[in-house]
Design a protein around this motif. Structure first.
Motif, PDB file in Angstrom:
ATOM      1  N   VAL A  10      13.401  11.354  -4.338  1.00 51.98           N
ATOM      2  CA  VAL A  10      14.692  10.754  -3.998  1.00 51.98           C
ATOM      3  C   VAL A  10      14.786  10.467  -2.500  1.00 51.98           C
ATOM      4  O   VAL A  10      15.249   9.396  -2.075  1.00 51.98           O
ATOM      5  N   SER A  11      14.328  11.416  -1.691  1.00 47.85           N
ATOM      6  CA  SER A  11      14.364  11.232  -0.242  1.00 47.85           C
ATOM      7  C   SER A  11      13.512  10.040   0.182  1.00 47.85           C
ATOM      8  O   SER A  11      13.912   9.238   1.034  1.00 47.85           O
ATOM      9  N   ASN A  12      12.329   9.919  -0.420  1.00 50.81           N
ATOM     10  CA  ASN A  12      11.459   8.796  -0.085  1.00 50.81           C
ATOM     11  C   ASN A  12      12.073   7.481  -0.542  1.00 50.81           C
ATOM     12  O   ASN A  12      12.006   6.467   0.168  1.00 50.81           O
ATOM     13  N   TYR A  13      12.692   7.494  -1.726  1.00 51.39           N
ATOM     14  CA  TYR A  13      13.375   6.293  -2.230  1.00 51.39           C
ATOM     15  C   TYR A  13      14.467   5.847  -1.261  1.00 51.39           C
ATOM     16  O   TYR A  13      14.555   4.669  -0.891  1.00 51.39           O
ATOM     17  N   LEU A  14      15.295   6.791  -0.836  1.00 54.03           N
ATOM     18  CA  LEU A  14      16.396   6.449   0.067  1.00 54.03           C
ATOM     19  C   LEU A  14      15.874   5.991   1.424  1.00 54.03           C
ATOM     20  O   LEU A  14      16.449   5.085   2.047  1.00 54.03           O
ATOM     21  N   GLY A  15      14.776   6.613   1.896  1.00 53.87           N
ATOM     22  CA  GLY A  15      14.220   6.219   3.182  1.00 53.87           C
ATOM     23  C   GLY A  15      13.663   4.804   3.154  1.00 53.87           C
ATOM     24  O   GLY A  15      13.918   4.004   4.059  1.00 53.87           O
ATOM     25  N   ASN A  22       0.845  -1.184   0.000  1.00 49.53           N
ATOM     26  CA  ASN A  22       0.000   0.000   0.000  1.00 49.53           C
ATOM     27  C   ASN A  22       0.887   1.243   0.000  1.00 49.53           C
ATOM     28  O   ASN A  22       1.727   1.406   0.888  1.00 49.53           O
ATOM     29  N   TYR A  23       0.695   2.073  -1.013  1.00 51.10           N
ATOM     30  CA  TYR A  23       1.514   3.274  -1.147  1.00 51.10           C
ATOM     31  C   TYR A  23       0.703   4.531  -0.857  1.00 51.10           C
ATOM     32  O   TYR A  23       1.001   5.603  -1.377  1.00 51.10           O
ATOM     33  N   LEU A  24      -0.346   4.378  -0.008  1.00 46.72           N
ATOM     34  CA  LEU A  24      -1.176   5.519   0.355  1.00 46.72           C
ATOM     35  C   LEU A  24      -0.353   6.597   1.048  1.00 46.72           C
ATOM     36  O   LEU A  24      -0.508   7.788   0.772  1.00 46.72           O
ATOM     37  N   ARG A  25       0.517   6.193   1.968  1.00 49.22           N
ATOM     38  CA  ARG A  25       1.339   7.166   2.689  1.00 49.22           C
ATOM     39  C   ARG A  25       2.179   7.988   1.720  1.00 49.22           C
ATOM     40  O   ARG A  25       2.309   9.213   1.870  1.00 49.22           O
ATOM     41  N   ASP A  26       2.751   7.326   0.715  1.00 43.73           N
ATOM     42  CA  ASP A  26       3.594   8.025  -0.250  1.00 43.73           C
ATOM     43  C   ASP A  26       2.778   8.999  -1.095  1.00 43.73           C
ATOM     44  O   ASP A  26       3.246  10.100  -1.409  1.00 43.73           O
ATOM     45  N   ARG A  32      14.433   2.465   0.989  1.00 38.79           N
ATOM     46  CA  ARG A  32      15.555   1.548   0.744  1.00 38.79           C
ATOM     47  C   ARG A  32      16.333   1.287   2.032  1.00 38.79           C
ATOM     48  O   ARG A  32      16.729   0.150   2.311  1.00 38.79           O
ATOM     49  N   ALA A  33      16.548   2.328   2.835  1.00 36.21           N
ATOM     50  CA  ALA A  33      17.261   2.158   4.097  1.00 36.21           C
ATOM     51  C   ALA A  33      16.475   1.248   5.043  1.00 36.21           C
ATOM     52  O   ALA A  33      17.058   0.410   5.745  1.00 36.21           O
ATOM     53  N   GLU A  34      15.165   1.403   5.056  1.00 33.17           N
ATOM     54  CA  GLU A  34      14.331   0.550   5.905  1.00 33.17           C
ATOM     55  C   GLU A  34      14.405  -0.903   5.456  1.00 33.17           C
ATOM     56  O   GLU A  34      14.487  -1.820   6.289  1.00 33.17           O
ATOM     57  N   ASN A  35      14.383  -1.133   4.148  1.00 31.89           N
ATOM     58  CA  ASN A  35      14.518  -2.493   3.627  1.00 31.89           C
ATOM     59  C   ASN A  35      15.892  -3.083   3.960  1.00 31.89           C
ATOM     60  O   ASN A  35      16.007  -4.269   4.300  1.00 31.89           O
ATOM     61  N   GLN A  36      16.924  -2.266   3.856  1.00 28.39           N
ATOM     62  CA  GLN A  36      18.274  -2.734   4.173  1.00 28.39           C
ATOM     63  C   GLN A  36      18.411  -3.069   5.657  1.00 28.39           C
ATOM     64  O   GLN A  36      19.081  -4.042   6.025  1.00 28.39           O
ATOM     65  N   GLU A  71       7.141  -7.135   5.253  1.00 31.21           N
ATOM     66  CA  GLU A  71       7.026  -6.750   3.852  1.00 31.21           C
ATOM     67  C   GLU A  71       8.125  -5.763   3.476  1.00 31.21           C
ATOM     68  O   GLU A  71       8.542  -4.941   4.290  1.00 31.21           O
ATOM     69  N   SER A  72       8.578  -5.864   2.237  1.00 37.51           N
ATOM     70  CA  SER A  72       9.600  -4.957   1.719  1.00 37.51           C
ATOM     71  C   SER A  72       9.014  -4.170   0.544  1.00 37.51           C
ATOM     72  O   SER A  72       9.031  -4.637  -0.602  1.00 37.51           O
ATOM     73  N   PRO A  73       8.469  -2.992   0.799  1.00 40.01           N
ATOM     74  CA  PRO A  73       7.887  -2.202  -0.298  1.00 40.01           C
ATOM     75  C   PRO A  73       8.952  -1.787  -1.304  1.00 40.01           C
ATOM     76  O   PRO A  73      10.132  -1.640  -0.956  1.00 40.01           O
TER      77      PRO A  73
END
Length: 256
Positions: free
Chosen positions: A83-88, A33-37, A90-94, A160-162
């Protein structure tokens, strides 16, 4: 107190909870779910762009300045947010992957200690005696289930890994789409020789409508009141706009 269930609702619930449908739904796993984004990008896009419009209006600058600054904000700030959301994400997945590897290593090196952690987790949930030991044996008998349990209950992480790419794309599209609305009257005037007499007024109206629609959509998705969510979003966006207008008005003399 919840309202009584209707026959139609009961029939629908029974159909959704048929064993075969439950098994199929669980096998597919939870959908991302990408509602937050979307909310994040849409509201920020509308607020920041309208803040530029309001600030320029407060400072008494020309419509050309609105268009230049507004378009610059749409592209630069929209890309920055994506970009900031992508990095955030990605960091959570890592972090999730790192914690999974760490738990797997600890299970291999000291399984007794990890079993005790599982026991303590479910003891805190109210299980005890034979039921508790049965749960511990079941979970620690499957390494993946064991690690998943530690990720969720010890570290508070989701399983889950969005997709970081999808999260960034949703944020960028929402930012551009909603952020363009405050600029629309000025862009129309620029292309149609001033057909709109009061572009600032129409910009206010379009931005207000966008706040209401985004808030209502959020309320519908999360099951809260659409009107309350719409009003909340409108008030927050309006406060940001008033702040920007006040700053522009206060600096009007300095700019002149």
């Amino acid at each position: 107190m919840s309202s009584p269930i209707t026959p139609a609702e009961r029939e629908l619930l029974m159909a959704r909870h048929a064993p075969a449908r439950i098994a199929k739904r669980l096998a597919q796993g939870p959908s991302q779910n990408y509602l937050r984004d979307f909310i994040y990008g849409a509201i920020d896009g509308a607020i920041t762009t309208f803040a530029i419009v309001a600030g320029v209006a407060g400072a008494g600058l020309s419509a050309t300045v609105v268009i230049v600054l507004g378009l610059a904000n749409l592209l630069a700030d929209g890309f920055s947010m994506a970009v900031s959301n992508y990095l955030g994400v990605r960091a959570e997945n890592q972090l999730r992957d790192k914690t999974r590897r760490q738990e797997m290593r600890e299970i291999a090196l000291y399984p007794e200690g990890e079993r005790e952690e599982v026991r303590q987790i479910f003891l805190a949930k109210g299980f005890e005696g034979a039921a508790l030991e049965s749960i511990v044996d079941t979970i620690t008998g499957d390494e993946r289930l064991w690690v998943d349990t530690m990720l969720q209950d010890e570290h508070g992480l989701t399983l889950e890994s969005p997709s970081a790419y999808k999260a960034a794309a949703v944020t960028f599209v929402a930012f551009i789409s909603l952020g363009a609305l405050p600029l629309l009257p000025f862009l129309v005037n620029a292309m149609s020789a001033g057909v709109i007499a009061q572009p600032y007024l129409y910009s206010c109206l379009l931005t207000g409508v966008s706040f209401v629609l985004v808030g209502a959509a959020k309320g519908a998705q999360v099951g809260s009141s659409r009107w309350v969510a719409a009003l909340e979003t409108l008030l927050m966006g309006g406060a940001a706009a008033l702040l920007a207008y006040g700053v522009g008005y206060g600096l009007n003399g300095l700019i002149a």
